[in-house]
Design an enzyme around this catalytic site. Sequence first.
Site, PDB file in Angstrom:
ATOM      1  N   PRO A   1      -2.746 -53.500  25.999  1.00  0.00           N
ATOM      2  CA  PRO A   1      -2.798 -53.913  27.651  1.00  0.00           C
ATOM      3  C   PRO A   1      -4.028 -55.354  27.675  1.00  0.00           C
ATOM      4  O   PRO A   1      -4.551 -54.993  28.523  1.00  0.00           O
ATOM      5  CB  PRO A   1      -2.956 -52.799  28.327  1.00  0.00           C
ATOM      6  CG  PRO A   1      -3.548 -52.147  26.902  1.00  0.00           C
ATOM      7  CD  PRO A   1      -3.902 -52.248  26.230  1.00  0.00           C
ATOM      8  N   CYS A   2      -2.634 -56.202  27.635  1.00  0.00           N
ATOM      9  CA  CYS A   2      -3.705 -57.817  27.661  1.00  0.00           C
ATOM     10  C   CYS A   2      -3.723 -57.577  29.366  1.00  0.00           C
ATOM     11  O   CYS A   2      -4.301 -58.951  30.169  1.00  0.00           O
ATOM     12  CB  CYS A   2      -2.782 -58.547  27.945  1.00  0.00           C
ATOM     13  SG  CYS A   2      -1.424 -58.993  27.280  1.00  0.00           S
TER      14      CYS A   2
END
Length: 194
Positions: A129-130
């Site tokens: 989850p950037c």
Amino acid sequence: MSYAYKVVNSLVGKLKLVSKGRGLVAILWESERPNRVRLGEMVEVEHDPVLDETERQLKEYFAGERTCFDLELDFAGTTFQKKVWAALLTIPFGETRSYLDIATQIGNPKAVRAVGAANGRNPISIIAPCHRVIGASGDLTGFAGGLKAKETLLAIEAASGPTSPAVKTSHRSSAMRTRTVSQTTQQSLFDSNL
């Protein structure tokens, strides 16, 4: 062995899911910047076990029914990039971290810009989850899928937080989920080279 891919629709536009063997290697955006993620020859497939399972879990995520992914990930990148991507996997659903937080977590607090660059090259968007990494001021910053997509992903997670009745709870304990992510991270990040 070439890469297999399929394109799926989502709340953030079309996503190209890419696998090689038994691992997911990329989730690419419709307006993907050329060479952001470098992959070899790709062949479009109608069905692939890894891609079909990724599609199923993404649908659950977008429907507010999934807060954690259970997929074998196969990252290809430098040792530093893999450390950053492993750190992304530890950010809890619905929470955010700054680039400094990630740099500190990997033991190099002065590497904020390098963390930002590695974050920008994260090949497995959404799953790693950037989108949960924001500026130190709390502002949304650059994102491969565009800031609107980043905002949408964060809004989905805010609406599907742990107290939301729409979220299905996992039958596995938190420790078990952490161990699964840890095992997957260790195996796929550090034991495989593409």
